[in-house]
Enzyme design. Structure first.
Site, short mmCIF file in Angstrom:
data_model
loop_
_atom_site.label_atom_id
_atom_site.label_comp_id
_atom_site.label_asym_id
_atom_site.label_seq_id
_atom_site.Cartn_x
_atom_site.Cartn_y
_atom_site.Cartn_z
N TYR A 4 0.90 -1.15 0.00
CA TYR A 4 0.00 0.00 0.00
C TYR A 4 0.94 1.20 0.00
O TYR A 4 1.83 1.28 0.85
CB TYR A 4 -0.87 0.07 1.26
CG TYR A 4 -1.66 -1.17 1.61
CD1 TYR A 4 -2.26 -1.95 0.64
CD2 TYR A 4 -1.80 -1.54 2.95
CE1 TYR A 4 -2.99 -3.07 0.99
CE2 TYR A 4 -2.53 -2.66 3.31
CZ TYR A 4 -3.12 -3.43 2.33
OH TYR A 4 -3.84 -4.54 2.69
N CYS B 187 1.44 2.99 3.38
CA CYS B 187 1.82 2.19 4.54
C CYS B 187 3.26 2.53 4.94
O CYS B 187 4.17 2.47 4.11
CB CYS B 187 1.70 0.70 4.19
SG CYS B 187 2.68 -0.41 5.22
N PHE C 209 5.44 0.88 6.68
CA PHE C 209 6.36 -0.26 6.55
C PHE C 209 6.76 -0.46 5.08
O PHE C 209 7.90 -0.78 4.78
CB PHE C 209 5.72 -1.53 7.11
CG PHE C 209 5.46 -1.46 8.60
CD1 PHE C 209 6.51 -1.53 9.50
CD2 PHE C 209 4.18 -1.30 9.08
CE1 PHE C 209 6.28 -1.45 10.87
CE2 PHE C 209 3.94 -1.22 10.45
CZ PHE C 209 4.99 -1.29 11.34
N CYS C 210 5.80 -0.24 4.17
CA CYS C 210 6.11 -0.34 2.73
C CYS C 210 7.03 0.81 2.32
O CYS C 210 7.95 0.63 1.51
CB CYS C 210 4.83 -0.30 1.91
SG CYS C 210 3.68 -1.65 2.28
#
Length: 282
Positions: free
Chosen positions: A14, A17, A19-20
């Site tokens: 995403y 996001c 973390f992404c």
């Protein structure tokens, strides 16, 4: 430098996001080409091939196809592969086995206890981390980004109904939604996340004004970097720099980001990070 085409990467993500965003910052800084598959956060059909149902997921092919899960595992495994050519990527990934544990509420979760370690031999370790303290510092702040900083994002970007709506407008614009799905997500999601952010505020013992926690956290980070270094990694970012930058970047364009820039000392470091990543991507 890797031979062209020797490492093929596909990132399932995403865009908004944190973390992404951490993984993208790492891949961009290291000049690694990769394809992006934007996942629909409601249906998640794009990752139906995977029993692991979170993002980011990185599919990597360095001779044989592999699936890497968890942002910090992805970063540690790929960084190890770039430094150490003794082991195959498959063997390196095996050094990060998933461990299933139970939370206090009886929910099963998967953890990777050694995910902040680079799996290097003694000679490689000395080259990357000339003194032990450098490695300890990097690991400490990578963990801090995951365990603390990332939990300040939602309470800040969904702090008020107006901010929640602006955040979901950005999420829908940047994400993969159908027209009706996007409208539904924007308005219903904004209301839902406004109330979720209040629960997160309570869970993480944040102050009434969550901006104060955000300001304190980023100033703590800048204090750790210090005045004598451009980055925590010295003249170039290390994995902690990339993690913190990746997490904070998802707030760009939102009120929380502008407030952070105006009320903390983060701006010079953040701009240096932007410049160095743009240079390595070019």
């Amino acid at each position: 430098q890797l031979p062209a085409g020797s490492l093929q990467l596909t990132l399932y993500q995403y865009k908004t996001c944190p973390f992404c965003s951490k993984v993208r910052a790492f891949l961009d800084y290291h000049g690694l080409p990769y394809q992006i598959v934007e996942v629909n956060p409601i249906m998640r059909k794009e990752i139906k091939f995977s029993s692991y149902r979170k993002v980011p997921i990185l599919l990597a092919n360095a001779g044989s196809p592999l699936q890497l899960n968890d942002s910090s595992v992805i970063i540690s495994a790929i960084k190890t592969y770039l430094i150490s050519r003794r082991n195959s990527l498959e063997e390196i990934v095996s050094f990060y086995p998933p461990v299933k544990t139970m939370t206090e509420k009886g929910k099963e979760v998967v953890e990777y206890e050694n995910k902040y370690w680079l799996m290097l031999d003694e000679k490689e370790t000395k080259r990357v981390y000339p003194v032990k303290e450098v490695r300890v510092e990097e690991m400490k702040w990578r963990k801090w980004a995951d365990d603390w900083l990332v939990h300040l994002i939602s309470p800040n970007v969904y702090r008020t109904p107006k901010e929640a709506l602006a955040s979901f407008d950005y999420i829908v614009r940047e994400g993969k939604f159908g027209t009706l799905e996007g409208l539904f997500a924007k308005y219903v999601g904004a209301v839902a996340m406004f109330f979720v952010s209040k629960r997160l505020k309570k869970r993480h013992n944040l102050r009434d004004d969550v901006r104060e926690d955000l300001y304190e956290a980023v100033n703590e980070w800048i204090k750790a970097v210090g005045k004598q270094r451009l980055f925590m990694g010295g003249n170039q970012p290390n994995l902690a720099d990339l993690a913190v930058y990746g997490v904070l970047r998802v707030m760009e364009g939102l009120e929380a980001f502008d407030d952070m820039m105006a009320h903390t000392k983060i701006q010079p470091w953040y701009q240096r990070m932007e410049e160095v990543i743009q240079t390595t991507r070019a």
